[in-house]
Design a protein around this motif. Sequence first.
Motif, PDB file in Angstrom:
ATOM      1  N   ASN A  17       0.854  -1.203   0.000  1.00 24.14           N
ATOM      2  CA  ASN A  17       0.000   0.000   0.000  1.00 24.14           C
ATOM      3  C   ASN A  17       0.890   1.253   0.000  1.00 24.14           C
ATOM      4  N   MET A  19       0.865   4.179  -1.666  1.00 24.40           N
ATOM      5  CA  MET A  19       0.282   5.510  -1.580  1.00 24.40           C
ATOM      6  C   MET A  19      -0.169   5.829  -0.156  1.00 24.40           C
ATOM      7  N   ARG A  20      -0.831   4.862   0.468  1.00 18.06           N
ATOM      8  CA  ARG A  20      -1.292   5.064   1.832  1.00 18.06           C
ATOM      9  C   ARG A  20      -0.101   5.259   2.777  1.00 18.06           C
ATOM     10  N   SER A  21       0.953   4.477   2.566  1.00 20.75           N
ATOM     11  CA  SER A  21       2.142   4.601   3.413  1.00 20.75           C
ATOM     12  C   SER A  21       2.797   5.975   3.246  1.00 20.75           C
ATOM     13  N   LEU A  23       1.363   8.822   2.259  1.00 20.55           N
ATOM     14  CA  LEU A  23       0.522   9.852   2.861  1.00 20.55           C
ATOM     15  C   LEU A  23       0.612   9.807   4.384  1.00 20.55           C
ATOM     16  N   THR A  24       0.747   8.619   4.940  1.00 25.33           N
ATOM     17  CA  THR A  24       0.879   8.490   6.390  1.00 25.33           C
ATOM     18  C   THR A  24       2.186   9.109   6.874  1.00 25.33           C
ATOM     19  N   ILE A 301      -4.755   6.894   9.988  1.00 23.04           N
ATOM     20  CA  ILE A 301      -4.559   5.986   8.854  1.00 23.04           C
ATOM     21  C   ILE A 301      -4.472   4.536   9.322  1.00 23.04           C
ATOM     22  N   SER A 305      -6.685   1.419   8.372  1.00 23.59           N
ATOM     23  CA  SER A 305      -6.053   0.187   7.896  1.00 23.59           C
ATOM     24  C   SER A 305      -6.591  -1.035   8.636  1.00 23.59           C
ATOM     25  N   GLU A 308      -9.951  -1.841   7.147  1.00 22.50           N
ATOM     26  CA  GLU A 308      -9.846  -2.413   5.807  1.00 22.50           C
ATOM     27  C   GLU A 308      -9.315  -3.850   5.838  1.00 22.50           C
TER      28      GLU A 308
END
Length: 405
Positions: A17, A19-21, A23-24, A301, A305, A308
């Motif tokens: 992940n 992109m999520r990482s 942004l975090t 986030i 996670s 999800e």
Amino acid sequence: MNLWDSMQVALEGLVANKMRSALTMLGVIIGVSAVITMLAIAQGARERMMGQIQGMGTNLLMIMSGQSHSGPAMGGFGSSQTLTLDDALAIPTSCPSVQATEPEVQRNAQIKYKNQNTNTTVLGTTPDYLSVRNYTVAVGKFFTDRDVHSLSKVAIIGNTTAENLFGTVSPIGKSIRVNGIRFTIIGRMAVKGAAGSFGDADDMLFIPVSTAMRRVFGLQYVRTIGAQAKTMEMMDQATQEITALLHKRHKIADGADDDFVIRNQAEFMQMADQTANMFTMLLGGIACVSLLVGGIGIMNIMLVSVTERTREIGIRMALGARRRDIQWQFLVEALVLSLLGGALGIALGMLAALIAGKITGWNVSVSMISIGVSFGFSALVGIGFGFFPALKASNLDPIDALRYE
């Protein structure tokens, strides 16, 4: 599952992940870089301030007139008239710890050259001003004791004042008018540099103190006397000797208030150090708030996670993963995110500090302490804000997690 296995699983989840990482980590990157940059700027400001104070002179004591009284109201130091030229002459001959003195009178005045004019600080002093206050003459010469005794109308111009009046033309030998009185420029000072709260040290005109007092400003008293102690260790002794001498010369009775005040470099530097510490704490506090916001971003986030990946958590528990293993996985993920963000933030902060130094002209320095504090704080952010999501993930019921869609 041991710690190494937990780290591998956590890294695989972060890579899956990207992109999520990213942004975090962004909040931590911004927070850490802000801490590094602001502390570097504060340190640069501190060094610049200390350099300005040291540039005022070596082993410097400032003797100022006392406070004036008008009923219950009191003026500031220097508002009364108590110091004389004779006081300045008597101090180095009567005080063994004093190397030299330089009396000062100064006023703002309009300086004219042909059709050009500027308003600047006119300082009346003696030749010892150069050694006491760490000034040097770049071109020409400074006036002499003979010029002081004869009330000569000669002047030495500061670099900023010279540029304002003459541009690129040499000012040496030119005639100017100070409050309508003609002076001949015999020298130009070397660049001293802006003195921050002390004003522009290059925007000045220097003339003999006797000429300033009797011909230009009509004064009988000097406002300040700069005294240079022979060594830094002798500054306290010099203060005591000057105090005793002025008590005698001004006929101040025992127990009566002094009509003068003496300040030394150590006091100036102590006040500047206190101001710099407050400035550093303020900037550091602001930067830490941004790092705290980054930690809250990590927690949010990670909570998303957990939601999800609820089914994934159920499958792992069904295959034998313990609650401790699930907790370690999410905690390590949060820690890795914060540490990677901290490392990137340090690099970005050092780059930003260099750019800030180029823009301000300050000697901005990034200390290892600020790097260590920032990196350690980012690790604490990861552990602190990652603990709750990790705890929530480990407390999921395996049956409910497997049913989650």
